[in-house]
Design an enzyme around this catalytic site. Structure first.
Site, PDB file in Angstrom:
ATOM      1  CG  HIS A 134      -1.960   0.976   1.317  1.00  0.00           C
ATOM      2  ND1 HIS A 134      -1.729   2.300   1.604  1.00  0.00           N
ATOM      3  CD2 HIS A 134      -3.310   0.856   1.148  1.00  0.00           C
ATOM      4  CE1 HIS A 134      -2.879   2.954   1.617  1.00  0.00           C
ATOM      5  NE2 HIS A 134      -3.854   2.106   1.332  1.00  0.00           N
ATOM      6  CG  ASP A 211       0.243  -2.482   6.260  1.00  0.00           C
ATOM      7  OD1 ASP A 211      -0.709  -2.654   7.046  1.00  0.00           O
ATOM      8  OD2 ASP A 211       0.114  -1.916   5.151  1.00  0.00           O
ATOM      9  CD  GLN A 214      -6.696  -4.835   3.565  1.00  0.00           C
ATOM     10  OE1 GLN A 214      -7.587  -5.682   3.515  1.00  0.00           O
ATOM     11  NE2 GLN A 214      -6.959  -3.544   3.473  1.00  0.00           N
ATOM     12  CE  LYS A 237      -7.513  -0.767   5.868  1.00  0.00           C
ATOM     13  NZ  LYS A 237      -8.487  -0.448   4.823  1.00  0.00           N
ATOM     14  CB  CYS A 375      -3.701   3.168  -1.742  1.00  0.00           C
ATOM     15  SG  CYS A 375      -4.827   4.544  -1.480  1.00  0.00           S
TER      16      CYS A 375
END
Length: 417
Positions: A134, A211, A214, A237, A375
């Site tokens: 991202h 990260d 997700q 999220k 993104c």
């Protein structure tokens, strides 16, 4: 509604998708005269009643600024706020709440870390990211590299949408200082094999930044087992509120890093001669925090902990499996990212159709997806497309909704064939 109940090996009660859906009031509505089919969970997941009620109760019964209060409301607010931090710690299996820093989300967390690590970088040092990142895990590193003279090097991906491990091994070198990778790709759904990559990096003294935005909606990571130095995610999220996120960082590294912002709460003492910083994690939490949002995130974690997780994961796997079966029913449809190890995210294109047109036409049928570059422009460039359509599923979606998506795509394809 199609039955998605799944019995678990542990012998718990079957996962009841219909019961779960009743916990999410936003799903019970019509869009353009059709029942809402919400398949944009990768952008932002919906919120259960438990989260809405917790935030409402905070504002109705205990709102006050946290810490240093001398009254009951302040004590209540502080208890709820710090209680949510403990829930975030438990969710990630961090060793201490000192290692849990509240941020506005994943993006701010990565910026905080990039700025905090800048002092470790020299001209010619290297920061490894991947082609599937991202923008939030690319741009902050580029900004720091420009400031320090370091270089950002991208690990390649395979046509199937997996990390190219040969590329990774060729780039990992004596000048590598930071490895910043996504746990799960927001475009491809690919689950990266981060544990062995972290282990390789640790053997070389490389700082690892993961990260997890997700990943966390689909399973609970264990930061101690992973061994990463930093891990971050956004509450919205994880079926929680917007405007707050969690940064896990190893205490020693957080202690060594300078503060990201200055102001109230992050100080120990201020004078015009010298200012000293507060202890962890408050050193990185300048100003009045997002108190209600932290409470909401804590409620989201409680809600998820109350679900049958093996059943939830099996339900999501069934959704993706059914979607993969139906791809061949739409002429010209091509999946972008075909790894066998992925969360229920499906990015696709249809020959002769622009992704934005697909999104608009699906919305007319009550189906919400995401379109565009997500993104992740470098990844779009790799696949030679301006963007994709993306359907991202959550545990409250049903097999019937998967079938509705493909029935709608068939109609759209026939219309423009």
């Amino acid at each position: 509604m199609t039955d998605l109940s799944v019995a678990t090996k542990a012998g718990k009660a079957a996962f009841d998708v219909d019961a779960v859906r009743r916990d999410f009031p936003i799903l019970d509505q019509q869009i353009n005269g059709k029942p809402l089919v919400y398949l944009d969970n990768g952008a932002s997941a919906q919120k259960p009643i438990a989260v809405l009620d917790a935030m409402d109760r905070y504002y109705r019964e205990m709102h006050s600024n946290v810490h240093r209060g001398a009254h009951t409301l302040g004590d209540r607010a502080t208890s709820a706020f710090e209680g949510a931090r403990e829930k975030a710690r438990s969710f990630l299996n961090a060793g201490s709440t000192r290692e849990i820093v509240w941020t506005r989300g994943t993006t701010e967390a990565i910026n905080l870390i990039a700025n905090g690590l800048a002092g470790r970088l020299q001209p010619g040092d290297e920061i490894l990211v991947s082609h599937m990142e991202h923008h939030a895990n690319i741009v902050p590193w580029q900004m720091i590299a420009e400031r320090t003279g370091a270089k950002v090097l991208p690990v390649q991906v395979t046509p199937q949408g997996e990390l190219d491990l040969d590329s990774f091994n060729s780039l990992l070198g004596d000048r590598t200082r930071i490895l910043a990778l996504t746990h799960v790709s927001n475009v491809l759904g690919t689950i990266n094999p981060i544990a062995p990559l972290i282990e390789q990096a640790k053997a070389r003294g490389i700082i690892t930044v993961i990260d997890g935005a997700q990943a966390v909606p689909h399973y609970k990571p264990d930061v101690q087992a992973l061994g990463c130095d930093f891990y971050m995610f956004s509450a919205h999220k994880l079926f929680g509120p917007t405007g707050i996120g969690v940064l896990y960082g190893k205490a020693q590294l957080l202690e060594e890093m300078p503060p990201y912002q200055g102001g109230g709460e992050m100080i120990e003492r201020v004078s015009f001669e010298r200012t000293t910083w507060n202890t962890l994690p408050y050193k990185f939490e300048a100003g009045t925090p997002a108190i209600a949002e932290a409470v909401g995130l804590g409620a989201a974690i409680d809600y998820l902990d109350g679900l049958d997780r093996p059943g939830m994961e099996a339900s999501e796997a069934a959704l993706l499996a059914r979607a993969n079966e139906l791809v061949e029913t739409v002429p010209g449809m091509e999946i972008i990212g075909t790894s066998s190890n992925k969360v229920p995210v499906m990015s696709f294109k249809i020959a002769g159709l622009h992704p934005s047109d697909i999104g608009t036409l699906l919305d007319q049928q009550g189906i919400a997806i995401r379109t565009g570059h997500h993104c992740a422009m470098p990844l779009m460039d790799f696949y030679g497309v301006p963007g994709t359509a993306r359907a991202s599923f959550a545990f409250y979606n049903t097999l019937e909704e998967v079938e509705q998506l493909f029935t709608a795509l068939q109609k759209i394809q026939r219309l423009f064939a």
